[in-house]
Scaffold this active site. Sequence first.
Site, short mmCIF file in Angstrom:
data_model
loop_
_atom_site.label_atom_id
_atom_site.label_comp_id
_atom_site.label_asym_id
_atom_site.label_seq_id
_atom_site.Cartn_x
_atom_site.Cartn_y
_atom_site.Cartn_z
N GLU A 118 89.82 12.55 67.00
CA GLU A 118 89.39 11.32 67.63
C GLU A 118 89.54 10.13 66.70
O GLU A 118 89.73 10.28 65.51
CB GLU A 118 87.96 11.44 68.17
CG GLU A 118 86.92 11.69 67.12
CD GLU A 118 85.54 11.97 67.72
OE1 GLU A 118 85.42 12.54 68.82
OE2 GLU A 118 84.56 11.61 67.06
N HIS A 161 76.84 13.02 56.32
CA HIS A 161 76.49 13.35 57.70
C HIS A 161 75.11 13.98 57.85
O HIS A 161 74.77 14.50 58.91
CB HIS A 161 77.56 14.24 58.34
CG HIS A 161 78.95 13.70 58.16
ND1 HIS A 161 79.31 12.45 58.58
CD2 HIS A 161 80.04 14.23 57.56
CE1 HIS A 161 80.56 12.23 58.25
NE2 HIS A 161 81.03 13.29 57.63
N ARG A 214 67.65 20.13 72.12
CA ARG A 214 66.41 20.62 71.50
C ARG A 214 65.59 19.43 71.05
O ARG A 214 66.02 18.29 71.17
CB ARG A 214 66.76 21.46 70.27
CG ARG A 214 67.62 20.65 69.31
CD ARG A 214 67.82 21.31 67.98
NE ARG A 214 69.04 20.83 67.33
CZ ARG A 214 69.12 19.73 66.59
NH1 ARG A 214 68.06 18.97 66.40
NH2 ARG A 214 70.26 19.37 66.04
P1 ADP Z 1 78.17 17.38 63.38
O1 ADP Z 1 77.85 18.08 64.68
O2 ADP Z 1 79.00 18.23 62.47
O3 ADP Z 1 76.96 16.80 62.73
P2 ADP Z 1 78.90 14.90 64.66
O4 ADP Z 1 79.95 14.85 65.67
O5 ADP Z 1 77.48 14.85 65.14
O6 ADP Z 1 79.13 16.18 63.75
O7 ADP Z 1 79.12 13.76 63.62
C1 ADP Z 1 78.34 13.67 62.45
C2 ADP Z 1 78.49 12.31 61.82
O8 ADP Z 1 79.86 12.03 61.51
C3 ADP Z 1 78.07 11.15 62.69
O9 ADP Z 1 76.70 10.91 62.63
C4 ADP Z 1 78.88 10.02 62.13
O10 ADP Z 1 78.27 9.53 60.96
C5 ADP Z 1 80.16 10.67 61.71
N1 ADP Z 1 81.18 10.55 62.76
C6 ADP Z 1 81.32 11.36 63.83
N2 ADP Z 1 82.35 10.96 64.62
C7 ADP Z 1 82.88 9.88 64.03
C8 ADP Z 1 83.97 9.02 64.33
N3 ADP Z 1 84.74 9.20 65.42
N4 ADP Z 1 84.24 7.99 63.50
C9 ADP Z 1 83.49 7.81 62.38
N5 ADP Z 1 82.47 8.59 62.03
C10 ADP Z 1 82.15 9.61 62.83
#
Ligand code: ADP
Length: 683
Positions: free
Chosen positions: A200, A235, A297
Amino acid sequence: MFSKILIANRGEIACRIIRTARRMGVATVAVYSDADAGSMHVAMADEAVRIGPPPVAESYLDGERIVAAALMTGAEAIHPGYGFLSENPDFVDRVVNAGLIFIGPSATSIRAMGLKDAAKRLMEKAGVPVVPGYHGEAQDIVLLASKATEIGFPVLIKARAGGGGRGMRRVDHADDFAEALSSARREAKAAFGDDRVLVEKYVEKPRHIEVQVFGDNYGNVVHLFERDCSAQRRHQKVIEEAPAPGMTDEMRAEMTEAAVTAAKAISYSGAGTIEFIVDASQGLRPDRFWFMEMNTRLQVEHPVTEMITGVDLVEWQLRVAYGEALPKRQDEIELNGHAFEARLYAEDAAKGFLPATGTLHHLWFPDEPAPGTSLRVETGVREGDTISPFYDPMIAKLVVHGPDRETALDALGDMLAETEIAGSTVNTAFLAALAADPDFAAGDVDTGLIGRKQDALTAIPEPSEGFVTAAALAVSGLSETASPDDPWSALAGYAHFHAAPKRVALRYGEQEIRAAVSVVNGKTEIALIPAPLIPPHKGMGDSEAPRLSEKETHESKRSASSLWGGVRGGGNPPPRLARWPGHITIFDGPVSYMFSVPDPLERAEEAGGGADSLRAPMPGLVKVVRAAVGDTVAKGQPLLVLEAMKMEHTIAAPHDGVVAEIATEGSQVTDGATLVRFAEAGE
Ligand code: ADP
């Protein structure tokens, strides 16, 4: 309402659930591993069932044993907390098949949101904005690379089964795509057993804003506003807040509506969170937020939502699971003030956030809020409890609420500064530095903030001379603050009025500190003795402390109270300190300085000398043994190195003698265990 529930979790969240259940008149059953037999959640629950040894796979992740424990104790429902089995649809099936109720969404809802790619396709169909990208099934590298080019670099590769930031790679150039893809896949395969990914758009200046939603079994879904979790380290959330700073009414209306739509699309029941990623490069704009994932959750950071809405989310979970309708309509849920939550961890921020362990010999949280604010501590440990290596090393969540963001942030700063923890390395100073950061304070947060400022946020100052002196004084047992019946100073074995200077030795990190303390005409005087930096492994007992010349003594001598007066803050009160076995911790606001006292021998000598055995001053690992049974050793000769609390303590011979017994290298010893025994004359 249920009469009894089982909590399939541990630590602070188990304790938090027990509190609400108790208030509602619901009996609770705790489950525990052997590592947690004496833990707070077990003590708090009405009943407790052992479910296995410490490793999570054999205890807190063993769904079969947990369900058996519920059946055995007559619990009607299981609350999973967060983590562990909370988002495991197979566990939900197991619970339901056993005739029990799962306090959470249906297995179907969890499955619908379990994989990032399928969840995104579902959300796209429901009309929820999704980050531009490729969420398809096909996984060949040529296709993924062309999709990345189509999306436009930078892109983010994400494991579809991902969590905790694993299997995620940012790619800035097409040339780097192939390598990043294979490394993301390797990590995803290892972590989740699934190497499929999605690609993405990498969002610039990203903010993480999530909406709390709640559904019931009758198709009602409400939201409880948003939380901002942009303060992240790799993260992982560090400080969360509600509402999001800079949120506009227009954007909030759109985001919360999208969140409710998302929950309705999967007939969601229970507490859930819709996470959005927001492009904040031009402030918060309603056309710049996208669905990221749904957490099916209760979240770690749910208390900030409770603080601004006055809703007990665990109570709602129990009511909805029992079959009641949502307690409030949307228009009855109000947003009041501002709340923060800081995650207090046993970890060494200065050493790359290395997780720490240890016994919390001293643990104190502030409990007096400033006017207009409120404080809440969510913890699963008490003073004397141990942070073990088996589980998440979170010690507590410090939660504050105030009428506005500035007041709440001040309250958080005060709360961090007043918290006192000794016995493990903690991240309090890092959290306080973040709370005090000008960008954070201005609400100008994005997920890269901590990474950009990490060095400054994790820097720990050296203790001032005033603190070093205060520590030395405390070690001497001659401190004015030492109470005569304090077992620690009694252990030191010194009388309270000494004519001759008492020499003390202590250590800060790898620095050796020596001081001479005396009581002259009822006044305590102390002189720090300048000592060259002694390399580690060479302990206190290795050599005689340098003798002070008259002049040196005179020049560096000061009265204890004048030194305290020189301590940062300028006041007269002595610094806050905690004594614990072999150590002194001094608290300077949120910063704590740990001094160790590596000289059990000096104490033995002072107590009369000639001790025929040396005992471990604290539990530890015998790291190096430098003498053998039968060896003739000289006074001051290093005999072994004990590693305790991540520091090395050299144990040296207190007198000349012959070694009759000595601990084995590599052995673990308990507090007070004999390390070395000397032969009696003629033995
Ligand atoms: P996980 O399930 O591994 O925690 P997430 O999809 O929830 O992964 O994303 C975790 C973090 O990564 C987000 O809180 C954000 O900080 C960063 N992040 C996720 N997607 C993007 C994106 N498309 N662009 C920039 N940062 C992102």
